[in-house]
Design an enzyme around this catalytic site. Structure first.
Site, PDB file in Angstrom:
ATOM      1  N   PRO A 100      15.997  31.827 -46.041  1.00 55.82           N
ATOM      2  CA  PRO A 100      16.738  33.091 -45.966  1.00 55.82           C
ATOM      3  C   PRO A 100      16.299  34.034 -47.075  1.00 55.82           C
ATOM      4  CG  PRO A 100      18.097  31.380 -46.969  1.00 55.82           C
ATOM      5  CD  PRO A 100      16.830  30.711 -46.532  1.00 55.82           C
ATOM      6  N   ILE A 101      16.061  35.283 -46.727  1.00 54.76           N
ATOM      7  CA  ILE A 101      15.729  36.321 -47.707  1.00 54.76           C
ATOM      8  C   ILE A 101      16.655  37.505 -47.453  1.00 54.76           C
ATOM      9  CG2 ILE A 101      13.986  37.928 -48.572  1.00 54.76           C
ATOM     10  CD1 ILE A 101      11.842  35.949 -47.832  1.00 54.76           C
ATOM     11  N   GLY A 102      17.418  37.896 -48.442  1.00 57.83           N
ATOM     12  CA  GLY A 102      18.370  38.984 -48.287  1.00 57.83           C
ATOM     13  C   GLY A 102      17.708  40.352 -48.338  1.00 57.83           C
ATOM     14  N   SER A 129      19.933  34.795 -43.229  1.00 58.06           N
ATOM     15  CA  SER A 129      20.467  35.127 -44.543  1.00 58.06           C
ATOM     16  C   SER A 129      21.897  35.639 -44.441  1.00 58.06           C
ATOM     17  CB  SER A 129      19.599  36.194 -45.215  1.00 58.06           C
ATOM     18  OG  SER A 129      20.210  36.653 -46.403  1.00 58.06           O
ATOM     19  N   LYS A 297      22.164  24.234 -51.115  1.00 52.65           N
ATOM     20  CA  LYS A 297      20.913  24.816 -51.592  1.00 52.65           C
ATOM     21  C   LYS A 297      21.085  25.304 -53.030  1.00 52.65           C
ATOM     22  CE  LYS A 297      17.544  28.467 -50.428  1.00 52.65           C
ATOM     23  NZ  LYS A 297      17.724  29.417 -51.550  1.00 52.65           N
ATOM     24  N   HIS A 321      15.936  29.117 -56.469  1.00 49.32           N
ATOM     25  CA  HIS A 321      16.060  30.450 -55.866  1.00 49.32           C
ATOM     26  C   HIS A 321      14.790  31.275 -56.084  1.00 49.32           C
ATOM     27  CE1 HIS A 321      19.462  32.615 -53.910  1.00 49.32           C
ATOM     28  NE2 HIS A 321      18.668  33.657 -54.081  1.00 49.32           N
ATOM     29  N   ASP A 352      12.512  24.074 -51.631  1.00 47.38           N
ATOM     30  CA  ASP A 352      12.365  25.521 -51.578  1.00 47.38           C
ATOM     31  C   ASP A 352      11.839  25.992 -52.929  1.00 47.38           C
ATOM     32  OD1 ASP A 352      13.173  28.317 -50.552  1.00 47.38           O
ATOM     33  OD2 ASP A 352      14.311  28.169 -52.419  1.00 47.38           O
ATOM     34  N   GLY A 354       8.253  28.161 -54.347  1.00 45.53           N
ATOM     35  CA  GLY A 354       6.900  27.894 -54.814  1.00 45.53           C
ATOM     36  C   GLY A 354       5.893  27.504 -53.758  1.00 45.53           C
TER      37      GLY A 354
END
Length: 422
Positions: A100-102, A129, A297, A321, A352, A354
């Protein structure tokens, strides 16, 4: 999606090259990033690419992979291979999901829908997201039967939290991803330098402005903002941003031109969206509210991972994150090693932060991850070439992984283990 396709796609690229046609999307992480920057506004670049503090954690996330080496086996027949798996009842052709990317609408309008369509066409699951620019129902409608999960930020209203969960269930999400590391917004230097937060402009809050509980709170004039909250100086820039806010609100500019609702919605969102009081008993409560698998997460400590499992979590996503919350935090890959020791297989653990190549995927799986989440690279692809850009980034990653694994002598995920790395 065919399980073995890297060689076919590789040949196709080379054949097109005979006609002078070259791929639009770069194949290396750095070239991809550099080209994306040219296709994004300064504000979008700062938000998507930036991190907390001096961005040490962004750098160490990537560097951690370079400290692990692959030990290929030779003379293992690999004319066939199958890297499929099952994860919490979801069938995966390859062990990768899109993170998910806001506020993806910073990249281009309708970004979340575009990514949803790319996932549909590649078969890769999408984690919606909580801070999307498009409601989850609209994205789910684009995906046919492609698996989707929902990322949950715990707001100050449990009623709103439960409403988001019920909506996720109704639109076919197969798991809830409770993000635990963003109860406060990190000290994000690039955003601060620009004085730019997309949510104040009505971006990335569509899950809220489409939610019946949030709208009811808005209708009731709910106020939770702290007394003495700062107010902007009124000038032409302030007015311009207010007009953009009205355009971003559901219904569009002309419907909202003389309405106070867009501004009131942002004020309510800012006052309610994160909850610094979040604690483990909320996980136990959430477990009682839904039958969907719950993953936590943002876990970097083995004791936190054990606590999550004890509270009823069905899986862990090891993440810092992407370096956006605590600068100097332990790289996710190093945390994975410690957490896998605390929670042995078959407990599901994903990685998640990298992941930039197929070899990164291979190393994460060898260290005990069941799957990985891909984040910024697909946003870069989106900036460069919209849906096709996302699909090309995804396929480049999967094809690179497939060839890396087969060249290392691995024909399935079970063969990608600790013996393959040093």
């Amino acid at each position: 999606m065919p399980l073995i396709q890297a060689l076919d796609r590789q040949r196709s690229i080379f054949v097109r090259g005979l006609s002078g046609k070259r791929p639009v999307i770069p194949f290396t992480a750095q070239a991809l990033r550099q080209l994306a920057k040219k296709n994004m506004s300064a504000a979008a670049w700062a938000y998507i690419d930036g991190g907390a503090g001096n961005e040490e954690s962004i750098r160490t996330n990537a560097a951690a992979f370079s400290h692990i080496s692959i030990l290929p086996h030779m003379m293992r027949p690999n004319e066939t291979a199958d890297f499929s798996s099952s994860l919490l009842g979801m069938n995966l052709a390859f062990p990768m999901l899109l993170a998910p990317i806001g506020a993806l609408d910073l990249v281009c309008p309708g970004s979340d829908r575009i990514v949803a369509r790319a996932c549909r066409d590649t078969g890769v699951p999408f984690i919606f997201s909580n801070q999307a620019g498009t409601p989850m129902e609209a994205c789910a409608a684009e995906m046919d039967d492609t698996p989707r999960w929902f990322q949950l930020y715990w707001s100050k209203s449990d009623e709103l939290v439960l409403s988001l969960v019920r909506r996720a269930e109704a639109c076919g999400c197969q798991a809830i991803v409770l993000t635990a590391d963003t109860t406060l917004l990190g000290w994000r230097s690039r955003d601060l330098a620009m004085g730019y937060l997309p949510f104040l402009r009505g971006m990335g809050i569509a899950q809220y402005t489409s939610d019946p509980v949030f709208l009811d709170l808005l209708k009731k004039g709910e106020r939770r903002a702290a007394a003495g909250a700062p107010k902007p100086t009124v000038n032409l820039t302030t007015i311009s941003n207010l007009l953009r806010l009205k355009a971003n609100h559901p219904g569009g500019f002309w419907k909202n031109l003389f309405s106070q609702e867009p501004l009131e919605a942002v004020r309510l969102f800012i006052s309610i969206y994160s909850n610094p009081a979040l604690s483990w008993h909320k996980v136990t409560w959430l477990r009682e509210q839904t039958r969907l698998p719950i993953l936590i997460k943002g876990i970097l400590r083995a004791d936190d991972a054990a606590q999550a499992a004890a509270c009823g979590a069905d899986g862990i996503i090891v993440s810092n994150h992407g370096g956006r919350q605590v600068d100097g935090a332990l790289p996710s890959l190093e945390a994975l090693v410690r957490i896998r020791k605390a929670l042995p297989a078959p407990f599901p653990i994903l990685l998640d932060s990298g992941i930039r190549s197929g070899s990164d995927m291979f190393k994460a799986l060898a260290l005990g991850a069941n799957a990985v989440l891909l984040g910024r690279p697909y946003a870069y692809g989106l900036a460069i070439n919209r849906q096709q850009g996302v699909q090309d980034v995804v396929m480049n990653m999967l094809n690179d992984f497939e060839l890396t694994a087969r060249l290392a002598g691995c024909r399935n995920l079970a063969e990608i283990n600790g013996d393959m790395i040093c």
